[in-house]
Design a protein around this motif. Structure first.
Motif, PDB file in Angstrom:
ATOM      1  N   UNK A 179      32.891  37.930  29.920  1.00 17.17           N
ATOM      2  CA  UNK A 179      33.057  39.206  30.639  1.00 17.17           C
ATOM      3  C   UNK A 179      31.776  39.723  31.274  1.00 17.17           C
ATOM      4  N   UNK A 180      30.623  39.511  30.631  1.00 23.58           N
ATOM      5  CA  UNK A 180      29.378  40.002  31.225  1.00 23.58           C
ATOM      6  C   UNK A 180      29.049  39.262  32.512  1.00 23.58           C
ATOM      7  N   UNK A 181      29.516  38.002  32.643  1.00 22.64           N
ATOM      8  CA  UNK A 181      29.319  37.270  33.891  1.00 22.64           C
ATOM      9  C   UNK A 181      30.384  37.626  34.923  1.00 22.64           C
ATOM     10  N   UNK A 182      31.576  37.975  34.463  1.00 26.37           N
ATOM     11  CA  UNK A 182      32.636  38.360  35.399  1.00 26.37           C
ATOM     12  C   UNK A 182      32.191  39.540  36.249  1.00 26.37           C
ATOM     13  N   UNK A 183      31.424  40.429  35.653  1.00 29.57           N
ATOM     14  CA  UNK A 183      30.958  41.607  36.395  1.00 29.57           C
ATOM     15  C   UNK A 183      29.958  41.230  37.490  1.00 29.57           C
ATOM     16  N   UNK A 184      29.388  40.030  37.382  1.00 30.01           N
ATOM     17  CA  UNK A 184      28.403  39.587  38.372  1.00 30.01           C
ATOM     18  C   UNK A 184      29.035  38.802  39.528  1.00 30.01           C
ATOM     19  N   UNK A 185      30.315  38.487  39.422  1.00 26.63           N
ATOM     20  CA  UNK A 185      30.957  37.653  40.445  1.00 26.63           C
ATOM     21  C   UNK A 185      31.058  38.422  41.754  1.00 26.63           C
ATOM     22  N   UNK A 186      30.501  37.901  42.838  1.00 23.01           N
ATOM     23  CA  UNK A 186      30.580  38.602  44.118  1.00 23.01           C
ATOM     24  C   UNK A 186      31.970  38.469  44.742  1.00 23.01           C
ATOM     25  N   UNK A 187      32.334  39.441  45.552  1.00 22.86           N
ATOM     26  CA  UNK A 187      33.650  39.418  46.210  1.00 22.86           C
ATOM     27  C   UNK A 187      33.848  38.152  47.027  1.00 22.86           C
ATOM     28  N   UNK A 188      32.781  37.665  47.650  1.00 17.07           N
ATOM     29  CA  UNK A 188      32.941  36.515  48.539  1.00 17.07           C
ATOM     30  C   UNK A 188      33.410  35.272  47.787  1.00 17.07           C
ATOM     31  N   UNK A 189      33.053  35.155  46.504  1.00 18.12           N
ATOM     32  CA  UNK A 189      33.510  34.003  45.734  1.00 18.12           C
ATOM     33  C   UNK A 189      34.999  34.122  45.422  1.00 18.12           C
ATOM     34  N   UNK A 190      35.443  35.328  45.083  1.00 16.18           N
ATOM     35  CA  UNK A 190      36.866  35.550  44.850  1.00 16.18           C
ATOM     36  C   UNK A 190      37.664  35.388  46.148  1.00 16.18           C
ATOM     37  N   UNK A 191      37.081  35.846  47.255  1.00 20.60           N
ATOM     38  CA  UNK A 191      37.772  35.718  48.539  1.00 20.60           C
ATOM     39  C   UNK A 191      37.951  34.251  48.926  1.00 20.60           C
TER      40      UNK A 191
END
Length: 412
Positions: A346-358
């Motif tokens: 979870x602490x890394x999930x908060x670091x995921x940028x939108x562009x990676x999810x997009x």
């Protein structure tokens, strides 16, 4: 049959091993699918959910069709049912049975090759490779195999129409079929060079007395491949000294993983780096040099993510993972490896940028969209709609928890 039986448990274990080569790890760790396999239950109505992924391999980037977990499990079940009575010759080391495991099989082949290299009177090795075997194996060749079943034949025909090929890279069932399809080649080798050969997939090593014998065997192999719709690769087939085998497929990598990491970096030895990443315990030096080591070595990313998952409790690994998330190219392959790590932490999930999810969403591939949705929930947000009934059900039933995590362990 819906009861858990030894056969169903074996099939479930084989599928779990198969997930070690999954280019897009399952958002739920495929826990529900493993359970269904173990109980002999149905796997769903859409087994051929196929996506295309640009995958960096050792020497090139290739567009590879990948199946959803349900599709992998469906084809694995059909394949194992068809091959239940098929036993490869002992010189065949790849994908021999449902209980086959990669690492022990690879070590067995190493031992076999080294033993042959030590035999007197066999100074040369004939190395044979089938031209684009994964892409060129005809459907008709498989349909004529003595072990083919009607259900598997129909599913393979559907697969060829959807994916444009049959033997999908990284899929255990595909490697099982490819290994079995070359049984006529094995029969020929058993006559021409009894006990002096080894096969892994479509790679054949034959220990010979001289170049004349090598030419004879090569000609015979070409003859037996022709009715199968296959031919030898003109670029990859050659005769070499036994020393080349000891430095190549039979090479044993030994030593402390941390030392192998240092020497791998110093010598640009990617094989040593791969070996070290899968075996190194959390180590500050490895963590601090990891992101730099990945530059120009995209094929190392799966094992780098596996290492970061093991070392995620250390500050140096957390810094490396965060840097990787923020600097990685927003590609589908990158998302497929980094999102499982974020889904577990979870602490890394908060670091995921939108562009990676997009990039995961834009891939259109359902398993990758499911990963993105899971990570988005961990970030404290939620994309407008769950990408599949399976994920929606998991959210409603509270299954998006640490008991069903994406997998980062890999053989890739």
């Amino acid at each position: 049959m819906t009861d858990e039986t030894p056969w169903n448990r074996t099939l479930s274990a084989a599928f779990e091993e198969d997930l070690l080569t999954d280019y897009v790890p399952d958002a739920l760790g495929a826990a529900d699918i493993r359970h269904r396999l173990a109980r002999g239950r149905a796997l769903g109505t859409e087994p051929l959910n196929i996506g295309q992924l640009q995958v960096p391999l050792a020497r090139r980037v290739e567009s590879i069709p990948v199946l959803s977990c349900a599709g992998r499990a469906h084809l694995l079940r059909l394949t194992e049912q068809a091959l239940a009575a098929h036993t490869p010759r002992r010189e065949v080391f790849s994908y021999r049975s449902p209980r086959w495991q990669y690492r022990s099989a690879y070590q067995a082949r190493q031992h076999h090759l080294r033993a042959l290299a030590a035999r007197p009177g066999l100074p040369l090795v004939l190395v044979l490779d089938i031209h684009r075997f994964g892409r060129s194996l005809p459907l008709d060749t498989l349909l004529r195999a003595p072990w083919m079943t009607e259900h598997l034949a129909g599913t393979l025909a559907d697969l060829e129409r959807a994916a444009g090929r049959l033997l999908l890279p990284g899929h255990r069932w595909a490697n099982r079929l490819g290994t079995a399809a070359l049984a006529p080649l094995d029969d020929t080798m058993a006559v021409l060079a009894p006990g002096r050969w080894a096969r892994w997939g479509d790679d054949l090593h034959v220990f010979v007395r001289d170049r004349g014998e090598a030419d004879t065997i090569r000609s015979a192999v070409a003859t037996v491949l022709a009715p199968l719709g296959l031919r030898l690769s003109p670029d990859k087939c050659h005769v070499a000294s036994v020393a080349s085998v000891l430095a190549g497929p039979a090479r044993v990598i030994a030593g402390r993983p941390q030392e192998l990491w240092r020497t791998g970096l110093a010598n640009a030895d990617e094989r040593a780096l791969r070996y070290a990443l899968s075996r190194t315990p959390p180590d500050d030096e490895v963590s601090q040099t990891l992101v730099g080591a990945l530059r120009g070595r995209d094929a190392l990313l799966p094992r780098a993510v596996h290492y970061l998952d093991r070392a995620a409790h250390t500050p140096s690994a957390q810094r490396a993972a965060t840097q990787l998330l923020h600097t990685a190219e927003p590609l589908a392959f990158t998302a497929a490896r980094l999102l499982p790590l974020a889904g577990r932490r979870p602490h890394l999930a908060r670091e995921v940028p939108d562009r990676l999810l997009d990039s995961a969403e834009a891939s259109g591939f359902l398993p990758l969209r499911e990963l993105a949705y899971r990570v988005d929930i961990l970030r404290g947000r939620r994309r407008p709609h769950a990408p599949s009934p399976r994920i929606q059900s998991a959210v409603l039933s509270g299954l998006l928890d640490p008991r069903q995590l994406p997998q980062t362990t890999t053989l890739l």
